[in-house]
Design a protein around this motif. Structure first.
Motif, short mmCIF file in Angstrom:
data_model
loop_
_atom_site.label_atom_id
_atom_site.label_comp_id
_atom_site.label_asym_id
_atom_site.label_seq_id
_atom_site.Cartn_x
_atom_site.Cartn_y
_atom_site.Cartn_z
N PHE A 43 0.83 -1.21 0.00
CA PHE A 43 0.00 0.00 0.00
C PHE A 43 0.86 1.26 0.00
N ALA A 44 2.03 1.21 0.60
CA ALA A 44 2.88 2.40 0.68
C ALA A 44 3.19 2.94 -0.72
N ASN A 45 3.56 2.05 -1.65
CA ASN A 45 3.85 2.50 -3.01
C ASN A 45 2.60 3.00 -3.72
N SER A 53 -7.05 8.48 -1.41
CA SER A 53 -8.38 8.93 -1.79
C SER A 53 -8.73 8.48 -3.21
N ASN A 54 -7.79 8.61 -4.12
CA ASN A 54 -8.03 8.19 -5.50
C ASN A 54 -8.23 6.69 -5.61
N VAL A 55 -7.42 5.92 -4.89
CA VAL A 55 -7.56 4.47 -4.92
C VAL A 55 -8.90 4.07 -4.31
N ASN A 56 -9.28 4.73 -3.23
CA ASN A 56 -10.56 4.47 -2.60
C ASN A 56 -11.70 4.71 -3.60
N GLY A 68 -10.19 -7.12 -6.95
CA GLY A 68 -8.92 -7.83 -6.77
C GLY A 68 -8.00 -7.63 -7.97
N ASP A 69 -8.55 -7.77 -9.17
CA ASP A 69 -7.75 -7.55 -10.38
C ASP A 69 -7.31 -6.10 -10.49
N VAL A 75 -1.21 -1.95 -8.01
CA VAL A 75 0.04 -2.24 -7.31
C VAL A 75 1.18 -2.39 -8.32
N TYR A 76 0.92 -3.10 -9.43
CA TYR A 76 1.95 -3.28 -10.46
C TYR A 76 2.39 -1.93 -11.02
N GLU A 77 1.42 -1.10 -11.37
CA GLU A 77 1.74 0.21 -11.94
C GLU A 77 2.46 1.09 -10.91
N ALA A 78 2.03 1.06 -9.67
CA ALA A 78 2.69 1.86 -8.63
C ALA A 78 4.15 1.43 -8.46
N ASN A 79 4.39 0.12 -8.41
CA ASN A 79 5.76 -0.37 -8.28
C ASN A 79 6.60 0.01 -9.50
#
Length: 134
Positions: A43-45, A53-56, A68-69, A75-79
């Protein structure tokens, strides 16, 4: 101990999102199923790149069966954005495509060498019976 659909540890610890945001993790927390307390970096990344807020909002706008997808993609894009802030996953895809192109060229060259080797082997077999003993 509370009864709910989400998993809590023995101490009812907050999910990674609520822990990072320093808030109480409610039973209806949209992050809890996807950001468990034992994976805080996940979640940190996401928070650094997209903001909580945007993810929410993104997760709230999706049906539960697609979340889930969506989280996996986020998460992939953030990393990828942490590693390469300019190109993100597009940079990784481009690099992989270049590797595929190079490997396909190497494969074509190797296949051509095999054909050449087989042709020269066949030619030597054909010429061998016609050769006169010395």
């Amino acid at each position: 101990m509370r009864e709910s659909g989400k998993k809590f540890g023995a101490t009812n610890s907050p999910c990674a999102a609520c822990k990072l945001l320093r808030r109480k993790c409610a039973e209806s927390c949209v992050f809890a199923p996807y950001f468990p307390a034992d994976e805080p970096h996940k979640f940190a990344n996401v928070h650094k790149v997209f903001g909580a807020s945007n993810v929410n909002k993104m997760l709230q706008d999706l049906p539960v069966h697609q979340r889930g997808d969506a989280v996996s993609s986020i998460v992939y894009e953030a990393n990828a954005r942490i590693r390469d802030p300019v190109y993100g996953c597009v940079g990784a895809i481009s690099t992989l495509q270049q590797q595929i192109d190079a490997l396909q060229a190497q494969l074509a060259l190797a296949q051509a060498e095999v054909v050449h080797h087989k042709m020269s082997q066949a030619a030597s077999i054909i010429l061998l019976p016609h050769a006169k003993p010395t």
